[in-house]
Design an enzyme around this catalytic site. Structure first.
Site, mmCIF file in Angstrom:
data_model
loop_
_atom_site.group_PDB
_atom_site.id
_atom_site.type_symbol
_atom_site.label_atom_id
_atom_site.label_comp_id
_atom_site.label_asym_id
_atom_site.label_seq_id
_atom_site.Cartn_x
_atom_site.Cartn_y
_atom_site.Cartn_z
ATOM 1 N N ASP A 38 0.862 -1.181 0.000
ATOM 2 C CA ASP A 38 0.000 0.000 0.000
ATOM 3 C C ASP A 38 0.900 1.233 0.000
ATOM 4 O OD1 ASP A 38 -1.796 2.041 0.521
ATOM 5 O OD2 ASP A 38 -2.965 0.873 1.945
ATOM 6 N N ASP A 83 -3.343 2.451 -5.819
ATOM 7 C CA ASP A 83 -2.107 2.478 -5.031
ATOM 8 C C ASP A 83 -1.928 1.259 -4.125
ATOM 9 O OD1 ASP A 83 -4.085 3.113 -3.167
ATOM 10 O OD2 ASP A 83 -2.683 4.270 -1.960
ATOM 11 N N GLU A 84 -2.644 0.183 -4.411
ATOM 12 C CA GLU A 84 -2.511 -1.020 -3.594
ATOM 13 C C GLU A 84 -2.422 -2.245 -4.493
ATOM 14 O OE1 GLU A 84 -5.794 -1.344 -0.867
ATOM 15 O OE2 GLU A 84 -5.721 0.782 -0.401
#
Length: 395
Positions: free
Chosen positions: A38, A136-137
């Site tokens: 993350d 974003d993960e």
DNA sequence: TCTGGGGTCCTAGGACCC
DNA sequence: TCTGGGGTCCTAGGACCC
């Protein structure tokens, strides 16, 4: 992401899954770990990457307010800005008040998408199975079953992200996807947290229910009214209580709270196409005349159909949403007779639907419109064959 | 404190079909 | 004339996520 409704009309789903599913009870067999990456303050980090002089500064990604009634929220705030109480989703007016010295950067979503691709490419070095969970993960199947090895792998990944892409990240590890995600949250910023199967219950137990993915403000409030505030409390709640409070979904949440797996990584789709594409526009001042809406809607339909054709997608459904000043919203959708492309059908359907919503409101409370949304659904990849009888004419 | 823009999934009710 | 039991699809709304 939880499994629910396993028995309703899907007998094949009752069979054991093809792959080895991690189990807590009954002996730990093949507890292959998931590493959950993350990125920290992602949009801000993408900007700092391009402008190193921003490093260590209070940076806000968002549109800086031009006046006291500017609308908008913060998209991402650096940890330096967070010290002043600035965080994502905070209205920009408040952010500016709390941190007047902040450096504001307008968002560049294309950049964030490009960088996300670079991150995924880098991650594939450590696993063939990299499942993007959001911009974003990402979750990686790492085929390691020992905490030290998983920790070492996480450090390698984190350091490669930092040195090669100049991006900070937090990493969680667990055999269970949801637990790995929660662990990555617990590791923020910049940390690594590996939770073994044996530790899972005691790790989850004290967390507030809000820490579970899928529990938002409404569900948390409902649980709190029933006296459930922690994940441990949720794990101990009776089936009837959960069913009453949360419906069928409650059982799945309680299973997670008890440290039992949700879906395994192998069950999560990797590259299914998008379900919907949409554009939203919030008016600077609420729109009280049909002409304002009509103009914007036509523009949005042009833009949206352009995006879809760039992506090589056709659409079969058009949806219009309106939000009023009190934040309630209404939507109307229309299914087209066939998947189609181009702006004209979208403009026609969009105007018709918007007009319907507008008339309905004019017949009643006549509130002005705060936000207008246009969405295209039922997306299908464009193919080179005839899809409609009348396509000959177009050809 | 006043709330953007982009998405996903679930549910309930009604129409319709065999 | 009134009717069961199973299913699918569509629409609208709600909750949640980043």
């Amino acid at each position: 992401v939880f499994e629910t409704d396993l028995s309703d009309g899907h007998p094949e789903k009752l069979e054991p899954p093809r792959h080895t599913r991690p189990q807590l009870a009954g002996g730990a067999v093949c507890m292959s770990y998931i590493v959950y990456v993350d990125m920290d303050a992602y949009y801000v980090s993408c900007e700092v990457r391009d402008r190193p002089e921003l490093e260590g500064q209070p940076v806000i990604v968002g549109r800086r307010p031009t006046g006291p009634d500017s609308r908008g929220v913060v998209l991402s705030a650096s940890y330096e800005a967070r010290r002043f109480g600035v965080r994502s989703a905070l209205p920009v007016v408040l952010a500016d008040r709390r941190c007047p010295q902040a450096i504001w950067v307008a968002p560049d979503f294309e950049k964030y998408g490009r960088v996300a691709e670079m991150i995924r490419t880098l991650l594939k070095r450590w696993s063939e199975r990299v499942v993007p969970m959001s911009i974003d993960e990402a979750a990686l199947q790492v085929n390691l079953s020992d905490r030290a090895a998983v920790g070492a792998r996480a450090r390698e990944i984190q350091s490669a992200l930092r040195t090669e892409l100049r991006l900070p990240s937090s990493i969680g590890g667990s055999p269970f996807v949801a637990v790995a995600k929660i662990a990555s949250d617990a590791a923020k910023p910049g940390g690594i947290r590996v939770v073994t199967p044996e530790e899972t219950e005691s790790f989850l137990e004290p967390l507030p229910v809000r820490a579970l993915p899928g529990i938002g403000p409404k569900t948390a409030e409902r649980l709190e009214r029933a006296g459930v505030t922690t994940v441990g409390g949720l794990a101990r709640a009776s089936s009837e209580t959960l069913r009453r409070l949360l419906g069928r979904y409650g059982e799945a949440l309680a299973e997670l709270a008890r440290g039992r797996p949700g879906p395994s990584l192998a069950d999560l789709p990797t590259d299914r196409g998008p379900r919907q594409r949409s554009l939203d526009r919030t008016f600077e001042h609420d729109a009280a005349r049909w002409e304002e809406l009509r103009g914007d809607l036509e523009e949005m339909a042009q833009e949206l159909s352009g995006i879809l054709s760039q992506e090589g997608l056709r659409y079969q459904q058009v949806v219009v949403r309106m939000r009023w000043a009190d934040f309630t919203q209404l939507q109307r959708g229309q299914l087209l007779p066939a998947a189609t492309e181009g702006a004209d059908p979208m403009v026609a359907a969009g105007l018709h639907l918007a007009r319907e919503l507008w008339e309905r409101e004019q017949a009643g409370r006549r509130r002005p419109v705060r936000r207008l949304s246009l969405a295209a659904g039922r997306l299908l990849p464009r193919r080179g064959r005839q899809e409609r009888l009348d396509a000959f004419a177009a050809a």
